[in-house]
Design a protein around this motif. Structure first.
Motif, PDB file in Angstrom:
ATOM      1  N   CYS A 378       0.813  -1.218   0.000  1.00  0.00           N
ATOM      2  CA  CYS A 378       0.000   0.000   0.000  1.00  0.00           C
ATOM      3  C   CYS A 378       0.850   1.274   0.000  1.00  0.00           C
ATOM      4  N   PHE A 379       0.724   2.128   1.057  1.00  0.00           N
ATOM      5  CA  PHE A 379       1.336   3.450   1.053  1.00  0.00           C
ATOM      6  C   PHE A 379       2.861   3.393   1.035  1.00  0.00           C
ATOM      7  N   GLU A 380       3.445   2.214   1.240  1.00  0.00           N
ATOM      8  CA  GLU A 380       4.906   2.098   1.162  1.00  0.00           C
ATOM      9  C   GLU A 380       5.434   2.489  -0.201  1.00  0.00           C
ATOM     10  N   VAL A 381       4.593   2.462  -1.206  1.00  0.00           N
ATOM     11  CA  VAL A 381       5.047   2.805  -2.548  1.00  0.00           C
ATOM     12  C   VAL A 381       5.537   4.254  -2.619  1.00  0.00           C
ATOM     13  N   SER A 382       5.136   5.081  -1.648  1.00  0.00           N
ATOM     14  CA  SER A 382       5.585   6.475  -1.620  1.00  0.00           C
ATOM     15  C   SER A 382       6.864   6.665  -0.804  1.00  0.00           C
ATOM     16  N   ASP A 383       7.392   5.584  -0.223  1.00  0.00           N
ATOM     17  CA  ASP A 383       8.568   5.661   0.658  1.00  0.00           C
ATOM     18  C   ASP A 383       9.827   5.297  -0.120  1.00  0.00           C
ATOM     19  N   ASP A 384      10.686   6.278  -0.371  1.00  0.00           N
ATOM     20  CA  ASP A 384      11.906   6.049  -1.143  1.00  0.00           C
ATOM     21  C   ASP A 384      12.785   4.971  -0.537  1.00  0.00           C
ATOM     22  N   GLU A 385      12.948   4.992   0.777  1.00  0.00           N
ATOM     23  CA  GLU A 385      13.876   4.070   1.426  1.00  0.00           C
ATOM     24  C   GLU A 385      13.425   2.622   1.260  1.00  0.00           C
ATOM     25  N   VAL A 386      12.126   2.384   1.390  1.00  0.00           N
ATOM     26  CA  VAL A 386      11.610   1.029   1.238  1.00  0.00           C
ATOM     27  C   VAL A 386      11.790   0.551  -0.202  1.00  0.00           C
ATOM     28  N   VAL A 387      11.515   1.423  -1.161  1.00  0.00           N
ATOM     29  CA  VAL A 387      11.668   1.060  -2.584  1.00  0.00           C
ATOM     30  C   VAL A 387      13.135   0.818  -2.918  1.00  0.00           C
ATOM     31  N   ASN A 388      14.016   1.714  -2.476  1.00  0.00           N
ATOM     32  CA  ASN A 388      15.442   1.582  -2.796  1.00  0.00           C
ATOM     33  C   ASN A 388      16.037   0.289  -2.265  1.00  0.00           C
ATOM     34  N   ALA A 389      15.551  -0.164  -1.099  1.00  0.00           N
ATOM     35  CA  ALA A 389      16.066  -1.407  -0.513  1.00  0.00           C
ATOM     36  C   ALA A 389      15.751  -2.607  -1.401  1.00  0.00           C
ATOM     37  N   LEU A 390      14.613  -2.591  -2.079  1.00  0.00           N
ATOM     38  CA  LEU A 390      14.247  -3.700  -2.960  1.00  0.00           C
ATOM     39  C   LEU A 390      15.158  -3.760  -4.176  1.00  0.00           C
ATOM     40  N   ILE A 391      15.465  -2.596  -4.740  1.00  0.00           N
ATOM     41  CA  ILE A 391      16.323  -2.556  -5.926  1.00  0.00           C
ATOM     42  C   ILE A 391      17.754  -2.928  -5.552  1.00  0.00           C
ATOM     43  N   ALA A 392      18.226  -2.430  -4.409  1.00  0.00           N
ATOM     44  CA  ALA A 392      19.571  -2.791  -3.946  1.00  0.00           C
ATOM     45  C   ALA A 392      19.674  -4.284  -3.701  1.00  0.00           C
ATOM     46  N   GLY A 393      18.554  -4.918  -3.326  1.00  0.00           N
ATOM     47  CA  GLY A 393      18.549  -6.354  -3.066  1.00  0.00           C
ATOM     48  C   GLY A 393      18.378  -7.210  -4.302  1.00  0.00           C
ATOM     49  N   GLY A 394      18.216  -6.598  -5.481  1.00  0.00           N
ATOM     50  CA  GLY A 394      18.178  -7.349  -6.731  1.00  0.00           C
ATOM     51  C   GLY A 394      16.804  -7.784  -7.195  1.00  0.00           C
ATOM     52  N   ALA A 395      15.724  -7.142  -6.719  1.00  0.00           N
ATOM     53  CA  ALA A 395      14.374  -7.521  -7.148  1.00  0.00           C
ATOM     54  C   ALA A 395      14.252  -7.441  -8.670  1.00  0.00           C
ATOM     55  N   GLU A 396      13.637  -8.473  -9.265  1.00  0.00           N
ATOM     56  CA  GLU A 396      13.468  -8.523 -10.724  1.00  0.00           C
ATOM     57  C   GLU A 396      12.144  -7.913 -11.177  1.00  0.00           C
ATOM     58  N   VAL A 397      11.189  -7.845 -10.275  1.00  0.00           N
ATOM     59  CA  VAL A 397       9.895  -7.245 -10.549  1.00  0.00           C
ATOM     60  C   VAL A 397       9.364  -6.696  -9.228  1.00  0.00           C
ATOM     61  N   ILE A 398       8.592  -5.621  -9.291  1.00  0.00           N
ATOM     62  CA  ILE A 398       8.021  -5.016  -8.090  1.00  0.00           C
ATOM     63  C   ILE A 398       6.539  -5.365  -8.021  1.00  0.00           C
ATOM     64  N   THR A 399       6.094  -5.828  -6.858  1.00  0.00           N
ATOM     65  CA  THR A 399       4.667  -6.044  -6.632  1.00  0.00           C
ATOM     66  C   THR A 399       4.177  -5.062  -5.575  1.00  0.00           C
ATOM     67  N   VAL A 400       2.939  -4.625  -5.738  1.00  0.00           N
ATOM     68  CA  VAL A 400       2.298  -3.738  -4.759  1.00  0.00           C
ATOM     69  C   VAL A 400       0.984  -4.377  -4.352  1.00  0.00           C
ATOM     70  N   GLN A 401       0.867  -4.718  -3.078  1.00  0.00           N
ATOM     71  CA  GLN A 401      -0.381  -5.237  -2.518  1.00  0.00           C
ATOM     72  C   GLN A 401      -1.071  -4.083  -1.790  1.00  0.00           C
TER      73      GLN A 401
END
Length: 515
Positions: A378-401
């Protein structure tokens, strides 16, 4: 020293117009390029003004902006809506003080744009984790300025939006003052911002490592508003039923077999680890579709009767529940009550939120069906730090529940979709969104919505999703652009303050002699 551009009374009109432009840049109207116009109008109203005028007019613009933008917050309560809008407007007002100071400096269009970044950085963190809704960047996914997200991220897009408005104003001021050379510089800067945005490729630094079919289920809720999740078992049954329908289509060869299925946040508000019937229903759906389901569950915290988790759980058709992600950034007053004891004594209705959602501390990196998924709730999609951690961790696709049923029928789901589109551009990843009542969507790495289920629809979507490796320039830099631009903004405010104090001190002896 140049005087303010307009009188205080005229400045009020400019501030009102600025707030209206900011609001119109976002859904439901969504004319993104009105945002730099708003910056220009607000800057006109407080250019080299007194600090009191800078605060009051910027605060007014913030109210005109945030009150209608966040009108969907009236569903939880009129007071919640007004207080949140006031808090957001307060940050804009404080930014107005900084703007009044830095417009006295050489190169002020740059420093004003930096202050916008600083204001959003603070508003997105303070207090209680902040509230980033309404950042200028989040209106730009469909404009040429949104492409900057792949280069310098969300904060960089805000900087560019503000810079576009301030350079246009600076060009007009300098041409009117017959400073043609300076006018040419600011005009060139204005055009350069547009040209670079136009030619910037999206996704530089990333490569596709294959394709995978992903399914999204939007099961709906029995009603909307605060009572949307009251009939919890029916919400779960809705998502199970739509998954079973999807399974039949797969078995009949109508659509491709998905590698995994995405359910929304709160698709089961019944803890499946404690309720065998709920677990059996989820397992039935996973077995039928013959693929893991990433469910959204409300889960009790072991040993803490007052704590619960907002969790994404990978439910395998063979092994059952496995990897899980606990939401890192719960929403204050929506998912937990800060200063519970003190505030409940004032506002008794906080008793209606008897338990607090507790934050997780690990990023939402989940291996599902052979894919490394980066999950946001949900609202985490607006949080830069949470998003950046996923990319730094190598996520291949982003899901938003997400569960937007509380705000169904409002502009909130469309506003969130625009944020998700910008995140796709910023990360160079496909973003897959599952919402209980809409908007569910597949968003390409270019920010294009490839398929969607709108508000009020129920059903499922299946699409072939590219898997992405590597990082955009924005992904490699992480928080660096925001830190740099915010520091520059803070230093500019300090310099402007020192300049004002020195000018005032030089005038004081003269006044004393005259006396």
């Amino acid at each position: 020293m140049r005087a303010p551009l307009v009188s205080a009374r005229v400045g009020v009109l400019y501030a009102i117009a600025a707030g209206a432009c900011f609001y119109l840049a976002f859904p439901p109207i969504a004319i993104g390029l009105l945002a730099p116009v708003g910056v220009m109008l607000l800057t006109i109203s407080i250019y080299r003004s007194t600090l009191r005028r800078g605060f009051s007019l910027a605060f007014l613009a913030g109210l005109i902006f945030f009150l209608p933008l966040l009108s969907w917050m009236a569903t939880p309560g009129f007071d919640a809506w007004v207080l949140l809008a006031l808090l957001c407007a307060l940050w804009v007002g404080l930014m107005g003080i900084g703007t009044a100071l830095v417009t006295r400096l050489p190169g002020w269009p740059i420093w004003v744009a930096c202050i916008w970044v600083l204001q959003e950085a603070l508003r997105g963190r303070v207090p209680w984790g902040g509230f980033a809704w309404g950042d200028l960047a989040f209106a730009q996914a469909g404009t040429v300025l949104g492409k900057y997200a792949s280069l310098i991220g969300r904060p960089g897009v805000t900087f560019i939006v503000a810079l576009l408005g301030t350079t246009l104003l600076a060009a007009a001021i300098t041409y009117k003052s017959r400073k043609r050379n300076e006018g040419v510089v600011w005009s060139a800067a204005f055009l350069l911002v547009l040209i670079v945005g136009w030619v910037t490729p999206i996704g530089q630094g990333t490569t596709s490592s294959g394709q995978v079919a992903v399914a999204v289920v939007q099961g709906g809720t029995p009603q909307l508003g605060l009572s949307a999740m009251d009939v919890r078992r029916e919400v779960l049954e809705n998502h199970v039923a739509q998954t079973l329908l999807l399974a039949r289509k797969v078995q009949m060869g109508e659509i491709a077999q998905p590698a995994f299925v995405l359910w929304p946040e709160n698709s089961t508000d019944i803890d499946p680890f404690l309720d065998p019937a709920a677990a059996a229903e989820i397992n039935k759906a996973a077995v039928a579709i013959n693929a893991p389901i990433l469910i959204g569950a409300v889960v009790n915290v072991p040993g803490n009767p007052l704590g619960i988790w907002n969790m994404g759980v990978v439910w395998d058709p063979v092994t059952g529940p496995g990897a899980r992600y606990i939401k890192n950034h719960p929403v204050p007053f929506g998912e937990y009550v800060p200063m519970r004891k003190e505030l409940t004594a004032i506002l008794g209705r906080f008793d209606q939120i008897p338990r607090d959602f507790l934050a997780g501390d690990e990023p939402g990196l989940l291996a599902i069906g052979g894919v490394l998924v980066g999950d946001l709730i949900c609202f985490e999609v607006s949080d830069d730090e949470v998003v950046n951690a996923l990319i730094a961790g190598g996520a291949e696709v982003i899901t938003v529940q997400t569960n937007n049923a509380t705000f169904g029928g409002s502009a909130q789901p469309e506003q969130q979709l625009e944020i998700e589109r910008l995140r796709a551009i910023e990360t160079g990843r496909t973003v897959v969104v599952a919402a209980t009542t809409g908007v569910s969507a597949f968003i390409s790495p270019s920010g294009e919505v490839r398929a969607a289920m709108q508000q009020g629809e129920v059903g499922s979507l299946v699409a072939s999703v590219p898997l992405t490796e590597g990082r955009t320039l924005s992904g490699r830099m992480g928080a660096a652009p925001e830190v740099l631009l915010s520091v520059l903004g803070g230093l500019a405010i300090l310099a402007g303050g020192i300049m004002s104090i020195r000018r005032r001190s030089r005038r004081t002896p003269e006044h004393m002699v005259d006396a």
